[in-house]
Design an enzyme around this catalytic site. Structure first.
Site, PDB file in Angstrom:
ATOM      1  N   CYS A  90       0.805  -1.218   0.000  1.00 44.24           N
ATOM      2  CA  CYS A  90       0.000   0.000   0.000  1.00 44.24           C
ATOM      3  C   CYS A  90       0.843   1.276   0.000  1.00 44.24           C
ATOM      4  CB  CYS A  90      -0.970  -0.001   1.175  1.00 44.24           C
ATOM      5  SG  CYS A  90      -0.199  -0.094   2.801  1.00 44.24           S
ATOM      6  N   SER A 113      -4.370  -3.138  -1.882  1.00 40.53           N
ATOM      7  CA  SER A 113      -4.760  -3.869  -0.689  1.00 40.53           C
ATOM      8  C   SER A 113      -5.043  -5.307  -1.070  1.00 40.53           C
ATOM      9  CB  SER A 113      -6.010  -3.242  -0.058  1.00 40.53           C
ATOM     10  OG  SER A 113      -6.531  -4.057   0.973  1.00 40.53           O
ATOM     11  N   HIS A 173      -2.849   0.952   7.412  1.00 39.12           N
ATOM     12  CA  HIS A 173      -3.092   0.958   5.972  1.00 39.12           C
ATOM     13  C   HIS A 173      -3.061   2.394   5.484  1.00 39.12           C
ATOM     14  CE1 HIS A 173      -4.488  -0.159   2.081  1.00 39.12           C
ATOM     15  NE2 HIS A 173      -5.742   0.248   2.232  1.00 39.12           N
TER      16      HIS A 173
END
Length: 373
Positions: free
Chosen positions: A168, A220, A203
């Protein structure tokens, strides 16, 4: 990122494979020696620094550039043997294979005047999916958040040359690089901290603002935790969409961090502002979160009208005090090595086909490199 990205693949051109070696077998730019005390914190390469855990998952970083040095290469395979259900048998089978399939190398997308902005963003996202999500447990490209934008853009160029799977954080940098030529497209980082089954996960995606609408680019393991179409009327609508997506996987969002617009000047020495607004959403009502997000979004849009201060540091409302770039740069947390930013773990054997595909390519590359020395 959480879960397995639906598409993921590795991109670059045919010549990108050789670019990993460089002329006369030299290392790529990222492998060049760095001065002591550089922005990454700690001196490079120590496995103790790199062995960070996010949600209980060990995650390593390649700091040796390309080709990988022997220690990083063997450490990657050792990690695979530990996490794969079949242990060393799978690694041994791949490394001893007489012939390996040639991996596909997708071309880097090129913007055409006939393209609309949503079409161009979709082309970028498709390219990142073709690069595939990196399941090997070793991040191939070192991303230091305190590094100037110009340096991060060099890393992004390297991603297009090497055409390897990404995670990510790498996707955010690549997305910035590929949208630099569109001044009407504003980019800003969005980070999430979530909790699941006693563990915390991190994330990050690249927020997009254009023509009064918000969306995102990213990577992702879960297809609904990366890119979002450019259709959301407000920043809060976009953030709440991510929060609802997390709920599908039983993750509760604890914190959301929003950065400033990233300059479109690829040679800028200014670092990216990653967390100008920090919201402890688990302790706030949605109405409060929406109010803070819309006030922040309005402040950012106003800065477009004031080029002289368009990217100056803004007050971090959630903490009630300013946080200068210098202070953020010196933070011990900022010096820590990159951790796994994904939410899901490699707990299921279903995630290993893309892992093995990546390892298959690396085996082929290792053999070729040795034959040229």
């Amino acid at each position: 990122m959480t879960g397995a990205a639906a598409g993921g693949g590795s991109g670059g051109s045919g010549s990108t494979r050789r670019a990993a070696v460089g002329k006369a077998g030299g290392r790529s730019r990222s492998a060049q020696p760095r001065a002591a005390g550089g922005g990454g914190g700690g001196s490079g390469g120590g496995s103790e620094e790199e062995e960070q855990r996010d949600g209980g998952s060990l995650f390593l970083v390649n700091k040796s550039g390309f080709p990988m040095d022997g220690q990083t290469w063997e450490r990657m395979w050792g990690h695979v043997e530990r996490v794969h259900p079949d242990g060393g048998a799978v690694a041994a089978a791949i490394r001893s294979a007489a012939r390996l399939a040639r991996p596909s190398v997708p071309p880097v997308p090129n913007y055409k005047l006939s393209m609309s902005i949503p079409e161009w963003l979709q082309a970028i996202q498709t390219y990142m999916k073709m690069l595939q999500y990196n399941h090997t447990g070793t991040q191939f490209f070192e991303i230091r958040k305190t590094r100037p934008l110009s340096g991060l853009m060099e890393t992004a160029k390297e991603m297009t040359r090497e055409s390897l799977p990404i995670k990510c954080l790498e996707a955010v940098i690549l997305g910035i690089y590929l949208t630099n030529g569109q001044p009407s497209v504003e980019r800003f980082p969005i980070s999430f901290k979530t909790h699941f089954s006693g563990n915390y996960f991190h994330h990050v995606v690249l927020g997009i603002y254009c023509n009064g609408r918000y969306g995102s680019l990213g990577m992702s393991r879960r297809s609904d935790l990366m890119d979002k179409p450019l259709t959301y009327r407000t920043m809060s609508d976009l953030i709440f969409e991510f929060e609802d997506s997390y709920k599908k996987y039983l993750h509760s969002v604890k914190k959301v961090k929003i950065g400033l617009y990233v300059p479109h000047e690829p040679h800028s020495f200014q670092p990216i502002e990653w967390k100008q607004l920090v919201l402890n959403v688990s302790k706030m009502m949605r109405t409060e979160v929406r109010k803070e997000l819309e006030k922040f979004a309005r402040d950012m849009r106003m800065k477009i009208l004031k080029p002289s201060s368009a990217h100056s540091p803004m007050k971090e409302r959630s903490r009630g005090k300013s946080l200068s770039p210098r202070r953020r740069q010196a933070s011990p947390q900022r010096r820590a090595c990159r951790r796994d930013k994904s939410v899901g773990l490699l707990e299921s054997s279903a995630l290993f086909p893309p892992l093995l595909a990546g390892l298959q390519w690396w085996t082929r590359k290792e053999t070729w490199l040795r034959s040229t020395r």
